[in-house]
Design a protein around this motif. Structure first.
Motif, PDB file in Angstrom:
ATOM      1  N   LEU A 252       0.853  -1.196   0.000  1.00  0.00           N
ATOM      2  CA  LEU A 252       0.000   0.000   0.000  1.00  0.00           C
ATOM      3  C   LEU A 252       0.887   1.244   0.000  1.00  0.00           C
ATOM      4  CD1 LEU A 252      -2.701  -1.172   2.579  1.00  0.00           C
ATOM      5  CD2 LEU A 252      -2.821  -1.228   0.073  1.00  0.00           C
ATOM      6  N   VAL A 253       1.580   1.463  -1.098  1.00  0.00           N
ATOM      7  CA  VAL A 253       2.604   2.505  -1.154  1.00  0.00           C
ATOM      8  C   VAL A 253       2.018   3.913  -1.115  1.00  0.00           C
ATOM      9  CG1 VAL A 253       4.299   1.056  -2.313  1.00  0.00           C
ATOM     10  CG2 VAL A 253       2.624   2.323  -3.681  1.00  0.00           C
ATOM     11  N   TYR A 254       0.764   4.060  -1.468  1.00  0.00           N
ATOM     12  CA  TYR A 254       0.133   5.381  -1.443  1.00  0.00           C
ATOM     13  C   TYR A 254      -0.797   5.559  -0.246  1.00  0.00           C
ATOM     14  CZ  TYR A 254       1.830   6.006  -6.230  1.00  0.00           C
ATOM     15  OH  TYR A 254       2.628   6.135  -7.341  1.00  0.00           O
ATOM     16  N   LEU A 255      -0.694   4.657   0.722  1.00  0.00           N
ATOM     17  CA  LEU A 255      -1.588   4.729   1.876  1.00  0.00           C
ATOM     18  C   LEU A 255      -1.428   6.039   2.637  1.00  0.00           C
ATOM     19  CD1 LEU A 255      -3.605   3.414   3.850  1.00  0.00           C
ATOM     20  CD2 LEU A 255      -1.630   2.508   5.095  1.00  0.00           C
ATOM     21  N   ALA A 256      -0.188   6.456   2.875  1.00  0.00           N
ATOM     22  CA  ALA A 256       0.053   7.685   3.640  1.00  0.00           C
ATOM     23  C   ALA A 256      -0.592   8.887   2.963  1.00  0.00           C
ATOM     24  CB  ALA A 256       1.554   7.916   3.817  1.00  0.00           C
ATOM     25  N   ILE A 257      -0.546   8.922   1.634  1.00  0.00           N
ATOM     26  CA  ILE A 257      -1.174  10.028   0.908  1.00  0.00           C
ATOM     27  C   ILE A 257      -2.688   9.984   1.087  1.00  0.00           C
ATOM     28  CG2 ILE A 257      -1.560  11.016  -1.378  1.00  0.00           C
ATOM     29  CD1 ILE A 257       1.189  10.024  -2.179  1.00  0.00           C
ATOM     30  N   GLY A 258      -3.269   8.789   0.973  1.00  0.00           N
ATOM     31  CA  GLY A 258      -4.710   8.655   1.146  1.00  0.00           C
ATOM     32  C   GLY A 258      -5.169   9.048   2.534  1.00  0.00           C
ATOM     33  N   LEU A 259      -4.432   8.605   3.564  1.00  0.00           N
ATOM     34  CA  LEU A 259      -4.803   8.947   4.938  1.00  0.00           C
ATOM     35  C   LEU A 259      -4.646  10.446   5.193  1.00  0.00           C
ATOM     36  CD1 LEU A 259      -3.280   5.991   7.005  1.00  0.00           C
ATOM     37  CD2 LEU A 259      -5.612   6.280   6.163  1.00  0.00           C
ATOM     38  N   SER A 260      -3.625  11.044   4.611  1.00  0.00           N
ATOM     39  CA  SER A 260      -3.449  12.483   4.799  1.00  0.00           C
ATOM     40  C   SER A 260      -4.592  13.258   4.154  1.00  0.00           C
ATOM     41  CB  SER A 260      -2.102  12.935   4.221  1.00  0.00           C
ATOM     42  OG  SER A 260      -2.080  12.794   2.819  1.00  0.00           O
ATOM     43  N   LEU A 261      -5.081  12.795   3.001  1.00  0.00           N
ATOM     44  CA  LEU A 261      -6.222  13.443   2.356  1.00  0.00           C
ATOM     45  C   LEU A 261      -7.483  13.321   3.216  1.00  0.00           C
ATOM     46  CD1 LEU A 261      -5.726  12.383  -1.380  1.00  0.00           C
ATOM     47  CD2 LEU A 261      -5.360  14.652  -0.368  1.00  0.00           C
ATOM     48  N   ILE A 262      -7.673  12.149   3.828  1.00  0.00           N
ATOM     49  CA  ILE A 262      -8.834  11.955   4.695  1.00  0.00           C
ATOM     50  C   ILE A 262      -8.752  12.874   5.911  1.00  0.00           C
ATOM     51  CG2 ILE A 262      -9.964  10.299   6.235  1.00  0.00           C
ATOM     52  CD1 ILE A 262      -9.235   8.114   4.212  1.00  0.00           C
ATOM     53  N   LEU A 263      -7.582  12.948   6.532  1.00  0.00           N
ATOM     54  CA  LEU A 263      -7.412  13.828   7.683  1.00  0.00           C
ATOM     55  C   LEU A 263      -7.622  15.282   7.299  1.00  0.00           C
ATOM     56  CD1 LEU A 263      -4.263  12.214   9.369  1.00  0.00           C
ATOM     57  CD2 LEU A 263      -6.621  12.130  10.194  1.00  0.00           C
ATOM     58  N   ALA A 264      -7.108  15.678   6.131  1.00  0.00           N
ATOM     59  CA  ALA A 264      -7.299  17.056   5.678  1.00  0.00           C
ATOM     60  C   ALA A 264      -8.768  17.347   5.411  1.00  0.00           C
ATOM     61  CB  ALA A 264      -6.469  17.303   4.413  1.00  0.00           C
ATOM     62  N   LEU A 265      -9.468  16.401   4.803  1.00  0.00           N
ATOM     63  CA  LEU A 265     -10.897  16.571   4.531  1.00  0.00           C
ATOM     64  C   LEU A 265     -11.676  16.797   5.821  1.00  0.00           C
ATOM     65  CD1 LEU A 265     -13.545  16.320   2.856  1.00  0.00           C
ATOM     66  CD2 LEU A 265     -13.366  13.836   3.180  1.00  0.00           C
ATOM     67  N   ILE A 266     -11.412  15.962   6.832  1.00  0.00           N
ATOM     68  CA  ILE A 266     -12.138  16.096   8.087  1.00  0.00           C
ATOM     69  C   ILE A 266     -11.715  17.370   8.816  1.00  0.00           C
ATOM     70  CG2 ILE A 266     -12.656  14.980  10.293  1.00  0.00           C
ATOM     71  CD1 ILE A 266     -12.125  12.312   8.942  1.00  0.00           C
ATOM     72  N   GLY A 267     -10.442  17.737   8.700  1.00  0.00           N
ATOM     73  CA  GLY A 267      -9.981  18.985   9.300  1.00  0.00           C
ATOM     74  C   GLY A 267     -10.710  20.185   8.718  1.00  0.00           C
ATOM     75  N   VAL A 268     -10.846  20.221   7.387  1.00  0.00           N
ATOM     76  CA  VAL A 268     -11.591  21.308   6.738  1.00  0.00           C
ATOM     77  C   VAL A 268     -13.053  21.285   7.166  1.00  0.00           C
ATOM     78  CG1 VAL A 268     -12.418  22.175   4.506  1.00  0.00           C
ATOM     79  CG2 VAL A 268     -10.039  21.436   4.762  1.00  0.00           C
ATOM     80  N   LYS A 269     -13.623  20.092   7.275  1.00  0.00           N
ATOM     81  CA  LYS A 269     -15.020  19.952   7.700  1.00  0.00           C
ATOM     82  C   LYS A 269     -15.228  20.542   9.100  1.00  0.00           C
ATOM     83  CE  LYS A 269     -18.651  16.421   8.015  1.00  0.00           C
ATOM     84  NZ  LYS A 269     -19.229  16.763   9.324  1.00  0.00           N
ATOM     85  N   LEU A 270     -14.289  20.285  10.012  1.00  0.00           N
ATOM     86  CA  LEU A 270     -14.402  20.807  11.376  1.00  0.00           C
ATOM     87  C   LEU A 270     -14.250  22.326  11.411  1.00  0.00           C
ATOM     88  CD1 LEU A 270     -12.402  18.105  13.360  1.00  0.00           C
ATOM     89  CD2 LEU A 270     -14.820  18.655  13.641  1.00  0.00           C
ATOM     90  N   ILE A 271     -13.327  22.840  10.625  1.00  0.00           N
ATOM     91  CA  ILE A 271     -13.136  24.293  10.594  1.00  0.00           C
ATOM     92  C   ILE A 271     -14.373  24.984  10.026  1.00  0.00           C
ATOM     93  CG2 ILE A 271     -11.778  26.153   9.555  1.00  0.00           C
ATOM     94  CD1 ILE A 271      -9.348  24.291   9.708  1.00  0.00           C
TER      95      ILE A 271
END
Length: 355
Positions: A252-271
């Motif tokens: 899963l070589v792109y896992l870190a990128i995918g998880l970072s996108l999910i965290l960023a999405l939820i971060g924007v949602k909270l803001i």
């Protein structure tokens, strides 16, 4: 808290305790290496339990509650894949025999769930007392997303966390595994076995994982019951999932990128939620159903892209990223624990040759 809420909490906690008790009896009474068939059966079982609970919640509490639960569960399940990387690295570095991994993971997950219950209570209290809590959670998630991208090709040093160093300074580590016990007696003195040391290593890393995991779930729901349920059912299936996909993690070589996108999405949602509720209602909110769909899309694309990348470049391997865990010193020249003998000896110990 009304009578229905009390009953709901009682049912949830009772189900979790029953599942842990059964799993503990299996792990303690019959230590064994978990095979693919067993891991598959348990994984399907825990997914069925999680989905079944969500459907019941949907029918009893409504579509909104059901959607929030499934969104929270998917978020926790996706973020927990990082934990699986840490489990694999820890077992390799400490040379843990296969028959003891089941028990260690079970204790580690139980500790993680208790720890997250405390964090959920703190988060719930903070949300009710301070209006800027959502803003703080959102900024934390955005910072974590950036750090995860920056350090996506690094590996954490699971042997050098503060708790592991502290444990080594308090009590000596045993030479052998002593049948999987956590404490033993060697040469007339009390020692901790490598099982306890690995448990401390896993527990200390999950403490740091929870710092972004809990805010992420609060990004899809602010109901503590749903937050705890999503965490519980994501963690319950984590042990079986580890044994099922352990060999696939490095692909899963792109896992870190995918998880970072999910965290960023939820971060924007909270803001946006903070701005909508505390600044002006003209600021739009991201619906939970849209968040769930986008998170699933990110996970599917990340997985497919990883498979295609590894097929084209089979030499590439995935890394969990070292954003959450203190890395070893650059001048540290000590050999990794994984090079130690696999004969049941403790990490950092050597045996004298037989006379």
């Amino acid at each position: 808290m009304n009578g229905f809420a009390v009953q709901a909490w009682a049912v949830l906690i009772g189900l979790i305790v029953a599942l842990f008790t059964f799993d503990l009896l299996v792990a303690v009474r019959r230590p064994h290496a978990v095979g693919l068939v067993e891991a598959t059966v348990w994984s399907v079982f825990y997914i069925a339990v999680a989905v079944g609970f969500g459907l019941i919640l949907w029918a009893v509490a409504g579509a909104q509650a059901g959607t929030e639960y499934f969104a929270g569960w998917v978020v926790e399940k996706s973020l927990s894949i990082d934990n699986l990387f840490i489990f694999s690295i820890t077992f390799t570095r400490f040379a843990v025999p296969a028959e003891y991994r089941h028990k260690i993971l079970l204790y580690g997950i139980a500790f993680a769930l208790c720890l997250r219950a405390v964090f959920i209570a703190i988060g719930t209290a903070a949300i009710s007392l301070f209006s800027f809590t959502f803003l703080l959670f959102g900024l934390v998630l955005l910072w974590t997303a950036v750090q995860l991208i920056r350090h996506r090709n690094e590996e954490p040093d699971v042997e050098d966390t503060w708790l592991v160093r502290r444990a080594r300074s308090i009590m000596p580590v045993a030479v052998g595994y002593h049948g999987g016990r956590m404490l033993a007696v060697e040469d007339g003195r009390r020692v901790m076995t490598p099982v306890l040391l690995v448990f401390v290593a896993i527990g200390s890393t999950d403490l740091l994982f929870a710092l972004d995991s809990i805010p992420a779930v609060f990004g899809v729901t602010n109901k503590p019951f749903i937050v705890f349920a999503a965490n519980a059912f994501a963690l319950l299936g984590l042990r079986a999932l580890f044994f099922l996909i352990e060999g696939l993690l490095e692909r899963l070589v792109y896992l870190a990128i995918g998880l970072s996108l999910i965290l960023a999405l939820i971060g924007v949602k909270l803001i946006l939620l903070f701005l909508h509720e505390d600044v002006t209602e003209s600021v739009p909110k991201i619906p939970t159903s849209f968040s769930l769909a986008l998170i699933l899309f990110i996970l599917i694309v990340t997985t497919i892209a990883s498979v295609l990348r590894v097929r084209a470049h089979p030499e590439e391997r995935a890394h969990p990223g070292a954003v959450r865990i203190r890395r070893g010193r650059p001048d540290d020249s000590a050999p990794p624990t994984s090079n130690h003998p696999q004969d049941g000896s403790a990490p950092g110990r050597t045996h004298a040759p037989p006379s």
